[in-house]
Write a protein that holds these residues in place. Structure first.
Motif, PDB file in Angstrom:
ATOM      1  N   MET A   1       0.745  -1.292   0.075  1.00 20.48           N
ATOM      2  CA  MET A   1      -0.126   0.152   0.027  1.00 20.48           C
ATOM      3  C   MET A   1       0.778   1.288  -0.098  1.00 20.48           C
ATOM      4  N   LYS A   2       0.379   2.386  -0.455  1.00 20.46           N
ATOM      5  CA  LYS A   2       0.952   3.710  -0.467  1.00 20.46           C
ATOM      6  C   LYS A   2       0.871   4.347   0.741  1.00 20.46           C
ATOM      7  N   TYR A   3       1.925   5.117   0.985  1.00 19.93           N
ATOM      8  CA  TYR A   3       1.889   6.028   2.328  1.00 19.93           C
ATOM      9  C   TYR A   3       0.943   7.342   2.037  1.00 19.93           C
ATOM     10  N   ASP A   4       0.019   7.471   2.489  1.00 22.98           N
ATOM     11  CA  ASP A   4      -1.082   8.603   2.457  1.00 22.98           C
ATOM     12  C   ASP A   4      -1.430   9.184   4.010  1.00 22.98           C
ATOM     13  N   VAL A   5      -0.824  10.222   4.312  1.00 20.06           N
ATOM     14  CA  VAL A   5      -0.900  10.776   5.714  1.00 20.06           C
ATOM     15  C   VAL A   5      -2.433  11.344   5.964  1.00 20.06           C
ATOM     16  N   LYS A   6      -3.332  11.492   4.794  1.00 21.01           N
ATOM     17  CA  LYS A   6      -4.699  11.845   5.093  1.00 21.01           C
ATOM     18  C   LYS A   6      -5.570  10.849   4.880  1.00 21.01           C
ATOM     19  N   SER A   7      -5.156   9.720   4.469  1.00 19.59           N
ATOM     20  CA  SER A   7      -6.115   8.564   4.151  1.00 19.59           C
ATOM     21  C   SER A   7      -6.787   8.044   5.112  1.00 19.59           C
ATOM     22  N   GLU A   8      -7.920   7.433   5.046  1.00 17.89           N
ATOM     23  CA  GLU A   8      -8.938   7.012   6.160  1.00 17.89           C
ATOM     24  C   GLU A   8      -8.340   5.485   6.243  1.00 17.89           C
ATOM     25  N   ASN A   9      -7.709   4.875   5.660  1.00 21.30           N
ATOM     26  CA  ASN A   9      -7.035   3.504   5.733  1.00 21.30           C
ATOM     27  C   ASN A   9      -6.001   3.532   6.867  1.00 21.30           C
ATOM     28  N   ALA A  10      -6.125   2.832   7.940  1.00 21.97           N
ATOM     29  CA  ALA A  10      -5.040   2.718   8.801  1.00 21.97           C
ATOM     30  C   ALA A  10      -3.716   2.315   8.211  1.00 21.97           C
ATOM     31  N   GLU A  11      -3.828   1.414   7.116  1.00 25.92           N
ATOM     32  CA  GLU A  11      -2.607   0.755   6.439  1.00 25.92           C
ATOM     33  C   GLU A  11      -1.848   1.767   5.914  1.00 25.92           C
ATOM     34  N   GLU A  12      -2.479   2.714   5.461  1.00 29.95           N
ATOM     35  CA  GLU A  12      -2.028   3.771   4.443  1.00 29.95           C
ATOM     36  C   GLU A  12      -1.635   5.005   5.433  1.00 29.95           C
ATOM     37  N   PHE A  13      -2.073   5.191   6.436  1.00 32.45           N
ATOM     38  CA  PHE A  13      -1.509   6.544   7.111  1.00 32.45           C
ATOM     39  C   PHE A  13      -0.345   5.997   8.151  1.00 32.45           C
ATOM     40  N   ILE A  14      -0.441   4.720   8.572  1.00 28.43           N
ATOM     41  CA  ILE A  14       0.540   3.948   9.255  1.00 28.43           C
ATOM     42  C   ILE A  14       1.067   3.008   8.319  1.00 28.43           C
ATOM     43  N   ASN A  15       2.022   3.225   7.276  1.00 29.83           N
ATOM     44  CA  ASN A  15       2.349   2.701   6.443  1.00 29.83           C
ATOM     45  C   ASN A  15       3.685   1.866   6.804  1.00 29.83           C
ATOM     46  N   HIS A  16       3.478   0.546   6.530  1.00 27.04           N
ATOM     47  CA  HIS A  16       4.653  -0.236   7.032  1.00 27.04           C
ATOM     48  C   HIS A  16       5.799  -0.250   6.224  1.00 27.04           C
ATOM     49  N   GLU A  17       5.855   0.072   4.837  1.00 25.72           N
ATOM     50  CA  GLU A  17       7.032   0.226   4.048  1.00 25.72           C
ATOM     51  C   GLU A  17       7.756   1.601   4.516  1.00 25.72           C
ATOM     52  N   GLU A  18       6.747   2.578   4.795  1.00 23.90           N
ATOM     53  CA  GLU A  18       7.489   3.815   5.163  1.00 23.90           C
ATOM     54  C   GLU A  18       7.996   3.972   6.392  1.00 23.90           C
ATOM     55  N   ILE A  19       7.427   3.009   7.279  1.00 26.49           N
ATOM     56  CA  ILE A  19       8.344   3.130   8.551  1.00 26.49           C
ATOM     57  C   ILE A  19       9.709   2.110   8.405  1.00 26.49           C
ATOM     58  N   LEU A  20       9.481   1.029   7.605  1.00 27.01           N
ATOM     59  CA  LEU A  20      10.887   0.376   7.306  1.00 27.01           C
ATOM     60  C   LEU A  20      12.000   1.538   6.589  1.00 27.01           C
ATOM     61  N   ARG A  21      11.509   2.397   5.692  1.00 26.77           N
ATOM     62  CA  ARG A  21      12.314   3.430   5.009  1.00 26.77           C
ATOM     63  C   ARG A  21      13.012   4.250   6.236  1.00 26.77           C
ATOM     64  N   THR A  22      12.199   4.652   7.047  1.00 31.86           N
ATOM     65  CA  THR A  22      12.469   5.466   7.991  1.00 31.86           C
ATOM     66  C   THR A  22      13.578   5.028   9.068  1.00 31.86           C
ATOM     67  N   ILE A  23      13.392   3.790   9.365  1.00 31.16           N
ATOM     68  CA  ILE A  23      14.141   3.025  10.173  1.00 31.16           C
ATOM     69  C   ILE A  23      15.679   2.955   9.528  1.00 31.16           C
ATOM     70  N   GLU A  24      15.772   2.537   8.164  1.00 29.73           N
ATOM     71  CA  GLU A  24      16.918   2.489   7.390  1.00 29.73           C
ATOM     72  C   GLU A  24      17.624   3.837   7.307  1.00 29.73           C
ATOM     73  N   PHE A  25      16.532   5.048   7.165  1.00 28.75           N
ATOM     74  CA  PHE A  25      17.080   6.289   6.923  1.00 28.75           C
ATOM     75  C   PHE A  25      17.730   6.823   8.427  1.00 28.75           C
ATOM     76  N   GLY A  26      17.312   6.570   9.369  1.00 29.42           N
ATOM     77  CA  GLY A  26      17.824   6.758  10.783  1.00 29.42           C
ATOM     78  C   GLY A  26      19.148   6.099  10.946  1.00 29.42           C
ATOM     79  N   LYS A  27      19.253   4.906  10.415  1.00 26.91           N
ATOM     80  CA  LYS A  27      20.349   4.071  10.610  1.00 26.91           C
ATOM     81  C   LYS A  27      21.638   4.723   9.903  1.00 26.91           C
ATOM     82  N   GLU A  28      21.207   5.126   8.575  1.00 24.24           N
ATOM     83  CA  GLU A  28      22.303   5.509   7.758  1.00 24.24           C
ATOM     84  C   GLU A  28      22.855   6.901   8.257  1.00 24.24           C
ATOM     85  N   ASN A  29      21.925   7.853   9.005  1.00 27.29           N
ATOM     86  CA  ASN A  29      22.316   9.216   9.234  1.00 27.29           C
ATOM     87  C   ASN A  29      22.492   9.235  10.954  1.00 27.29           C
ATOM     88  N   ALA A  30      22.724   8.140  11.461  1.00 28.40           N
ATOM     89  CA  ALA A  30      22.968   8.119  12.823  1.00 28.40           C
ATOM     90  C   ALA A  30      24.163   9.044  13.218  1.00 28.40           C
TER      91      ALA A  30
END
Length: 473
Positions: A1-30
């Protein structure tokens, strides 16, 4: 699913792939000093951070920059909430529950725990016991059971709580922490005058969430995660979020929590009124060691600081799950509300009910009395506040946030905090707490910036000493 902050769908505004990308981004920039310093500089404007920016701060492994981050969290806490700490207590109505949550002793398969549901007469006894301590604000708790704990029971209980006036005691705000429900039921809760609707997500990882909630209505991830949207649509504009740290990966849930805040802000124009940061605790037939995601005190403190920086206007809550030492550490980093003198059992406050109280939901780490906690806060220069004025003056949702963002809360909340503390000192405090509190109030009056309000506050404080109650701005 795509990440959409305004979506009514929980799996879009709490998006699994976006969270994984963010975790990797944080690791890269620690260790990316330039990026971290840029984020800290942006945060000084107190307009908040994105979940990705906040997670870079949480991931930071540069000691001197972490120190800057902690100092900024302290500064933002003082800027928007001053040295006030709001006090409340949980009130457990029933431990009947049909869910199978593996981390909670109320789960339906637990045959060891005695089940109990308070009658309206028993609720009156509990409330009077809480009033006699000095409490003015409650968080109502109950398990999910449509037969034993229907919405009608909750509504009747709230009406009962508000109706009880004992000596100088009354409960002025009832926050409600019950299971996800329908828009219609949220409207009913709004109509009986609830304060904040609180619902913890436990974890935002859908796969783990479903594993931790194997049976019962709470198993439905989307229905649970979208509850705050339904509450807003039902007219409740003060909502409180939180996760149970220690259940699952704290990095994942930290990001999910901030994504939820971003979603509410994007869709409804106002983020969560409060964010809670509980950690899993031992309880009847529950061993925290069964969960291998526990976080130490240093990480916990950093989580609190990063949330404060990311959502500077939002109240933050810590309960008696945490020890005196831990609570003292995080108070200055962002916490604005704490519980005191708490019981986590059904019927735990009134002496007549205490022996048959159904067992605690979890063990307490801070077992001090409310008076001991009030005096402890005073000793550190905090103003213990029992204020409920904004809620009863209609300053909720975006109206409350607007005042906070404009810096006007200082001319409202500080005087209100002092007046509710003065009530406590007159009606409930021990001699030592009364003496310490009077000294603190006299020290804090000159800090009220508005001269007119400052002088009026002096008069109101004298009125309270003469017997007047519930004076508020």
């Amino acid at each position: 699913m795509k990440y959409d902050v305004k979506s009514e769908n929980a799996e879009e505004f709490i998006n699994h792939e976006e969270i994984l990308r963010t975790i990797e981004f944080g690791k890269e920039n620690a260790h990316n000093r330039d990026m971290i310093e840029e984020i800290l500089e942006k945060a000084k404007d107190a307009k908040g951070l994105t979940h990705k920016e906040a997670f870079v701060l949480l991931s930071c492994e540069e000691e001197d920059l972490n120190e800057k981050m902690f100092n900024l969290a302290k500064e933002l806490k003082l800027r928007f909430y001053g040295n006030r700490i709001v006090l409340f207590a949980p009130l457990y109505l029933s431990n009947y529950c049909v869910n199978g949550c593996v981390y909670c002793p109320y789960h339906a398969k637990n045959k060891q725990i005695p089940r109990k549901k308070l009658t309206q007469e028993e609720i009156k006894k509990e409330v009077i016991a809480l009033q006699d301590m000095g409490h003015k604000r409650l968080a109502l708790e109950t398990g999910e059971d449509p037969i034993n704990n229907p919405i009608e029971y909750v509504l009747e209980s709230i009406k009962t709580i508000y109706s009880i006036h004992h000596k100088n005691g009354d409960i002025r705000r009832v926050n409600v922490n019950i299971a996800a429900t329908t828009i219609e039921n949220y409207r009913k809760l709004k109509e009986v005058g609830i304060g904040t609707y609180i619902l913890f997500q436990e974890t935002y990882n859908k796969k783990d969430y479903e594993r931790l909630h194997p049976t019962g209505p709470k198993h439905d991830y989307r229905y649970h995660t979208e509850a705050m949207d339904r509450a807003q649509l039902g007219g409740i504009d003060d909502v409180g979020c939180g996760v149970l740290f220690g259940l699952e990966n704290y990095k994942y849930d930290f990001i999910g929590l901030l994504m939820h805040a971003e979603h509410l802000e994007a869709r409804f124009g106002v983020g969560p009124h409060t964010i809670s940061v509980p950690r899993i605790r031992p309880a009847d037939d529950i061993d925290p060691n069964d969960f291998d995601n526990s976080i130490n005190d240093d990480i916990f403190a950093k989580i609190v600081a990063c949330i404060r920086i990311a959502v500077p206007y939002t109240g933050m809550i810590i309960s008696t799950r945490e020890s005196k030492k831990t609570r003292q550490r995080v108070l200055e980093l962002g916490i604005s509300q704490i519980s005191g003198g708490s019981k986590t059992s059904v019927g735990g406050y009134d002496e007549d009910l205490e022996e048959d109280n159904g067992g605690e939901q979890f063990d307490l780490a801070d077992t001090r009395t409310l008076d001991e906690i009030v005096d402890w806060l005073i000793s550190m220069g905090h103003i213990p506040s029992f204020c409920t004025a904004c809620y009863r003056k209609g300053r909720t949702g975006d109206r409350f946030m607007s005042l906070v963002k404009k810096g006007e809360i200082g001319n409202i909340c500080s005087p209100n905090a002092m007046m509710t503390l003065q009530e406590y000192l007159c009606d409930y405090a021990s001699d030592k707490t009364r003496e310490d509190g009077e000294k603190l109030i006299q020290k804090m009056i000159p800090t009220i910036k508005n001269e007119t309000i400052r002088e009026k506050t002096r008069g109101w404080l004298e009125d309270i000493k003469q017997g007047k109650r519930d004076i508020r701005i």
